[in-house]
Scaffold this active site. Structure first.
Site: not given
Ligand code: BEZ
Length: 211
Positions: A45
């Site tokens: 994100c």
């Molecule tokens: C992320 O946004 O990095 C993420 C969120 C949940 C699981 C894996 C990655």
């Protein structure tokens, strides 16, 4: 509630990193993209929100307002934005919805209980100036979105909203487009003065009409 193409995008009021917003007022007459994100302080994100910020001029060129959402509160968003700006070399200036009561996530079907009972999946919804849903793409949390594709699909949606054309496989801005089947070849010849290439009666190409 499930949301489908052609539905009216539901309006909502929400707390965001830039204060309270009314979604329709925020969009005005622009196109809009609402991105859902699984959670704050997550690595994928962080890169996606950084890219959204870095593409500010590209979205503006396309008369498109962007906003993001995760189910964390405003104070967490604000401190995370500092990390995003630092690590992605950007300035996040668009609102991030603090959907800690999951109101917007449920309205837009961003929670897929068999993937995660609590976190939102990685969806994006493109909304036209008529407030209709034009595109929904959903990725799992583990896969970051391709923002070249986000801009490409926005170009296609905007072009096909204005002209009786469709875009072929892997089309990119500037390439030939396909005349929609509902237009006769005789009418297409008048409508598309840049030329018509008839490969089959149902497969007719013309140069991109707004170039
Ligand atoms: C992320 O946004 O990095 C993420 C969120 C949940 C699981 C894996 C990655």
């Amino acid at each position: 509630m499930s949301l489908r193409l052609g539905d009216t995008a539901p309006n909502f009021q929400a707390k965001t990193s830039l204060g309270e917003i009314d979604f329709y007022k925020f969009l005005g007459d622009s196109w809009g993209i609402l991105f859902s994100h699984p959670a704050d302080y997550t690595p994928v994100c962080t890169t996606e929100l950084g890219m959204t910020a870095l593409l500010k001029d590209e979205f503006a060129k396309r008369n498109t307002k962007v906003l993001a959402l995760s189910v964390d509160p405003v104070d967490k968003h604000l401190s995370w934005i500092g990390d995003i700006n630092e690590t992605q070399h950007c300035a996040v200036e668009f609102p991030i919805i603090a959907d800690d009561d999951k109101k917007v996530s449920l309205l837009y079907d961003f929670i897929h209980p068999n993937a995660s009972a609590t976190a939102t999946v990685r969806s994006l919804v493109i909304i036209g100036p008529d407030k209709k849903v034009k595109l929904i793409i959903t990725y799992p949390a583990s896969t970051g979105r391709n923002f070249v594709e986000v801009l490409r699909v926005l170009d296609s949606l905007q072009l096909t909203a204005d002209y009786s054309v469709a875009t072929p496989v892997n089309w990119k801005e500037g390439e030939d487009v396909i005349v929609v089947p509902s237009i006769s070849t005789e009418d297409a010849q008048k409508k598309f003065p840049k030329g018509l290439k008839v490969v089959k009666p149902y497969l007719r190409y013309t140069p991109q009409p707004n170039k």
